[in-house]
Write an enzyme that holds these catalytic residues in place. Structure first.
Site, mmCIF file in Angstrom:
data_model
loop_
_atom_site.group_PDB
_atom_site.id
_atom_site.type_symbol
_atom_site.label_atom_id
_atom_site.label_comp_id
_atom_site.label_asym_id
_atom_site.label_seq_id
_atom_site.Cartn_x
_atom_site.Cartn_y
_atom_site.Cartn_z
ATOM 1 N N GLU A 181 6.591 3.995 1.437
ATOM 2 C CA GLU A 181 5.154 4.218 1.206
ATOM 3 C C GLU A 181 4.597 3.240 0.175
ATOM 4 O OE1 GLU A 181 3.381 5.724 3.056
ATOM 5 O OE2 GLU A 181 4.925 6.845 4.099
HETATM 6 C C1 LIG Z 1 14.751 5.090 4.528
HETATM 7 C C2 LIG Z 1 13.446 4.430 4.805
HETATM 8 C C3 LIG Z 1 12.448 5.130 5.461
HETATM 9 C C4 LIG Z 1 11.249 4.499 5.776
HETATM 10 N N1 LIG Z 1 10.300 5.174 6.524
HETATM 11 C C5 LIG Z 1 9.261 4.466 7.042
HETATM 12 C C6 LIG Z 1 8.401 5.058 8.014
HETATM 13 O O1 LIG Z 1 8.532 6.226 8.365
HETATM 14 N N2 LIG Z 1 7.431 4.285 8.557
HETATM 15 C C7 LIG Z 1 7.243 2.981 8.210
HETATM 16 O O2 LIG Z 1 6.365 2.333 8.756
HETATM 17 N N3 LIG Z 1 8.037 2.399 7.270
HETATM 18 C C8 LIG Z 1 9.036 3.106 6.689
HETATM 19 N N4 LIG Z 1 9.858 2.533 5.762
HETATM 20 C C9 LIG Z 1 9.573 1.171 5.324
HETATM 21 C C10 LIG Z 1 9.089 1.099 3.886
HETATM 22 O O3 LIG Z 1 7.813 1.641 3.754
HETATM 23 C C11 LIG Z 1 9.194 -0.382 3.446
HETATM 24 O O4 LIG Z 1 10.579 -0.675 3.356
HETATM 25 C C12 LIG Z 1 8.506 -0.646 2.147
HETATM 26 O O5 LIG Z 1 7.124 -0.486 2.279
HETATM 27 C C13 LIG Z 1 8.785 -2.058 1.616
HETATM 28 O O6 LIG Z 1 8.661 -3.012 2.610
HETATM 29 P P1 LIG Z 1 9.873 -4.054 2.874
HETATM 30 O O7 LIG Z 1 11.117 -3.281 2.944
HETATM 31 O O8 LIG Z 1 9.504 -4.902 4.005
HETATM 32 O O9 LIG Z 1 9.912 -4.917 1.557
HETATM 33 P P2 LIG Z 1 9.101 -6.266 1.287
HETATM 34 O O10 LIG Z 1 7.671 -6.062 1.643
HETATM 35 O O11 LIG Z 1 9.817 -7.395 1.899
HETATM 36 O O12 LIG Z 1 9.221 -6.363 -0.298
HETATM 37 C C14 LIG Z 1 10.396 -6.837 -0.962
HETATM 38 C C15 LIG Z 1 10.144 -6.845 -2.462
HETATM 39 O O13 LIG Z 1 9.038 -7.705 -2.752
HETATM 40 C C16 LIG Z 1 8.046 -7.019 -3.498
HETATM 41 N N5 LIG Z 1 6.735 -7.508 -3.084
HETATM 42 C C17 LIG Z 1 6.272 -7.730 -1.837
HETATM 43 N N6 LIG Z 1 5.012 -8.157 -1.878
HETATM 44 C C18 LIG Z 1 4.646 -8.185 -3.161
HETATM 45 C C19 LIG Z 1 3.449 -8.519 -3.854
HETATM 46 N N7 LIG Z 1 2.352 -8.896 -3.206
HETATM 47 N N8 LIG Z 1 3.444 -8.429 -5.194
HETATM 48 C C20 LIG Z 1 4.530 -8.017 -5.874
HETATM 49 N N9 LIG Z 1 5.685 -7.682 -5.268
HETATM 50 C C21 LIG Z 1 5.737 -7.757 -3.941
HETATM 51 C C22 LIG Z 1 8.249 -5.541 -3.161
HETATM 52 O O14 LIG Z 1 7.769 -4.706 -4.205
HETATM 53 C C23 LIG Z 1 9.770 -5.488 -3.024
HETATM 54 O O15 LIG Z 1 10.361 -5.305 -4.283
HETATM 55 C C24 LIG Z 1 11.034 3.162 5.379
HETATM 56 C C25 LIG Z 1 12.030 2.472 4.681
HETATM 57 C C26 LIG Z 1 13.228 3.077 4.421
HETATM 58 C C27 LIG Z 1 14.290 2.285 3.730
#
Ligand SMILES: Cc1cc2nc3c(=O)[nH]c(=O)nc-3n(C[C@H](O)[C@H](O)[C@H](O)COP(=O)(O)OP(=O)(O)OC[C@H]3O[C@@H](n4cnc5c(N)ncnc54)[C@H](O)[C@@H]3O)c2cc1C
Length: 601
Positions: free
Chosen positions: A439
């Site tokens: 989220e």
């Molecule tokens: C167990 C689990 C359940 C989940 N359930 C759902 C679900 O039901 N539906 C759904 O759609 N998704 C779901 N997710 C996805 C989850 O919401 C995302 O993993 C999360 O939003 C982060 O996105 P990402 O993993 O692509 O990380 P990335 O976006 O690649 O980010 C990687 C790192 O970079 C940082 N970062 C990225 N952009 C910026 C910025 N502009 N400024 C500063 N820092 C930044 C982030 O804070 C993070 O530390 C789930 C994930 C998991 C692991």
């Protein structure tokens, strides 16, 4: 096996004594009914959490979910528990009566949610995800979509998901590739791959309603080109029941650190039939409706896990005998003293207790704002919405950050036994870890708070909230025993405004200053917000003690915990203030290539 007892005494303290819930409900249209049912909901919710969900928590962690012959199998007992939940009418409690809901205020659902999150987070996510879907449909769906899908979600016979994330994008949803092709009959064919979809597939319910972000063929690039679609696992038949299979399948399940009992799915959409929710290319607005509800829900997960971890580490600390108290034996008849005599063990227990009870106050305050937004008159609703917007990233980020810290402290109280699976303490830590990520990560919540909610409206909403704290401090500062709380709180409250201005000025020169300050700013804000609630709780406790209450021990413990919070946790604002005003230079000065020079040749 860990145990759990719903903290009903404390929930009632927060609802009745701190936040005046009876008056609050009476001020809402049809709120009288909520006053009448609140006790029954607390009692029945507690029984369900304690007797049905708690025993399944460790089983769910150990068995996890399995994908067999294209079907997702959930852990033993999960489906039966879900049936009981539906039979109990829980999914419909706070939903719109026009579509089969009971129309009770959302805050009642949030109270229940704490108990569910404490007793079995992984299970709670199955009905939990439906809430986001219901709220998106309620606010942005056509009547036809509501009749077809919302009624089933409210009934609980179908569950919902939020399908946003794709392999190459999570935070930056403007990059999504899933496509939606318009069809002559007004429907769309949705194709693409979504990953990490919680509760994405299972057979606990008759059907699954996916809320999917996708792009139309002519959509503008980036987040301005996102649309939202409802895509069911089974297409509704002529009677509105789950009929033919749609083109949605679970490709695989993720093997993950925690919440093993929840199915985290890769979902493949192959020309799946879908229907648009809201306007073309305006999916972001509908998505935020879903996400704001879900963000508060994740904050509740953080707090719920602290409570569960606290209850178990307290029991252990009373039982485990190790060493003698430094000031002399406290249980001379025993081979050693129970570890609860040691100041450091008390520090860990009180840290959990202070965050859990303070977090509960913050959540139930936020819950009143949600009620006002949904049911209040226009003026109340607008004002509540503004403060809710400000507090949502704090609830999400702060309560999950301290949730992870506090569950770790819970493990630490057990010493080496905390690291051993059978005690269940390491499960709380593993389960809590995800709450800082999904989220929107803590970093993203922090950007939302400082960038969008504070600086973008020139601190106007923040001013409204700090004015409330200021007024409170002025009103009670002369009351006996309150100076120790109101003095530091009012100083910090003023500093909050001053430091915000300072960061705002730097940000005008360089936008990176916002990103550099944001996470420390959010933690700083969180400590002050909890300090505000702890001051109010201390005030009530002191009054009760002065009146000679029969529950002296309860109120004394409340006051002692407030003093611990002010002595030991609120001072963390000093470090956050220093870090958030240190500027971006120390973060940005180093050349990217230099990061690896210690090992790259
Ligand atoms: C167990 C689990 C359940 C989940 N359930 C759902 C679900 O039901 N539906 C759904 O759609 N998704 C779901 N997710 C996805 C989850 O919401 C995302 O993993 C999360 O939003 C982060 O996105 P990402 O993993 O692509 O990380 P990335 O976006 O690649 O980010 C990687 C790192 O970079 C940082 N970062 C990225 N952009 C910026 C910025 N502009 N400024 C500063 N820092 C930044 C982030 O804070 C993070 O530390 C789930 C994930 C998991 C692991």
């Amino acid at each position: 096996m860990p145990t759990y007892k719903a903290p009903l005494r404390d929930i009632r303290f927060v609802m009745n004594e701190l936040l005046g819930y009876e008056e609050h409900y009476k001020s809402l249209p049809d709120g009288e009914e909520a006053v009448e049912v609140v006790d029954a909901i607390l009692e029945e919710g507690a029984k369900f959490a304690e007797n049905v969900l708690t025993p399944l928590n460790q089983i769910g962690d150990q068995q996890g979910c399995k994908l067999e012959d294209g079907k997702v199998r959930v852990p033993e007992g999960f489906t039966e528990a879900y049936q009981q939940y539906v039979e109990g009418g829980w999914p419909s409690m706070a939903q719109n009566p026009e579509y089969g809901g009971q129309g009770l205020p959302h805050s009642l659902g949030m109270v229940l949610n704490e108990m569910i999150c404490s007793s079995n987070l992984a299970w709670g996510m199955y009905p939990g995800l439906s809430h986001g879907a219901m709220s998106a449909l309620e606010h942005h769906g056509t009547d036809e979509l509501k009749q077809t899908y919302l009624t089933k979600l409210i009934e609980g016979s179908w569950t919902g998901t939020m399908c946003l994330t794709e392999p190459h994008c999570g935070t930056d949803l403007g990059l999504i590739k899933t496509k939606a092709l318009p069809q002559d009959d007004g429907s769309f064919k949705v194709s693409g791959t979504k990953i990490f979809i919680s509760a994405g597939d299972h057979e606990m319910a008759e059907n699954i309603v996916h809320l999917v972000l996708a792009k139309l063929p002519d959509a503008p690039a980036g987040s301005k080109g996102i649309s939202l679609f409802v895509v069911p696992k089974f297409l509704p038949d002529a009677e509105g029941e789950a009929g033919e299979r749609n083109g949605v399948t679970c490709g695989s399940l993720e093997h993950k650190m925690g919440i093993h009992g929840n199915s985290t799915c890769v979902m493949n959409f192959d020309d799946a039939s879908g229907w648009m929710v809201g306007q073309p290319n305006k999916g972001l607005a509908a998505m935020f409706t879903m996400m704001n509800a879900a963000r508060i829900g994740v904050g509740i997960q953080g707090q719920g896990l602290i409570e569960a971890s606290y209850q178990n580490s307290l029991a252990y600390a009373r039982d485990r005998l190790q060493m003698r108290a430094l000031s002399g034996a406290k249980a001379p008849e025993k081979a050693a003293d129970p570890i609860i005599v040691h100041p450091d063990v008390r520090r860990m227990l009180l840290t959990q207790k202070a965050f859990s009870e303070g977090g509960r106050a913050l959540i139930l305050f936020t819950a009143q704002l949600v009620d006002k937004v949904e049911h209040g008159n226009e003026e109340d609703s607008k004002e509540a919405d503004e403060i809710l917007g400000l507090l949502t990233p704090i609830v999400k980020a702060f309560l999950t950050e301290v949730g992870f810290e506090a569950t770790n402290e819970g493990l630490q109280v057990f010493g080496g036994h905390g690291f051993i699976q059978e005690w269940g303490m390491e499960q709380f830590v593993r389960d809590a870890r995800i709450t800082r990520l999904y989220e929107g990560t803590t970093g993203i919540q922090a950007l939302d708070l400082l960038g969008r909610k504070v600086l973008m409206n020139q601190g106007e909403t923040l001013k409204k909230f700090t004015k409330q704290i200021h007024k409170y401090c002025q009103t009670v500062s002369k009351e006996e025993g309150m100076h120790e709380f109101t003095k530091p709180l009012s100083e910090l409250n003023k500093e909050w405004g001053d430091l915000t201005m300072k960061i705002g000025m730097s940000a005008m020169q360089n936008r990176d200053e916002v990103g550099a300050a944001a996470v420390d700013y959010t933690m700083y804000a969180g400590y002050i917000v909890l300090g505000y609630f702890w001051a109010q709780m201390a005030e009530i406790a002191q009054k009760k003690l002065a009146e000679g209450t029969e529950e002296k021990a309860y109120y004394q413990a409340k006051l002692d915990t407030a003093r611990f919070y002010y002595a030991r946790l609120l001072p963390r604002t000093r470090a956050h203030a220093a870090a958030m005003t240190a500027g971006a230079d120390s973060l940005l000065a180093m050349d990217e290539a230099a990061f690896g020079l210690t090992f790259e040749v």
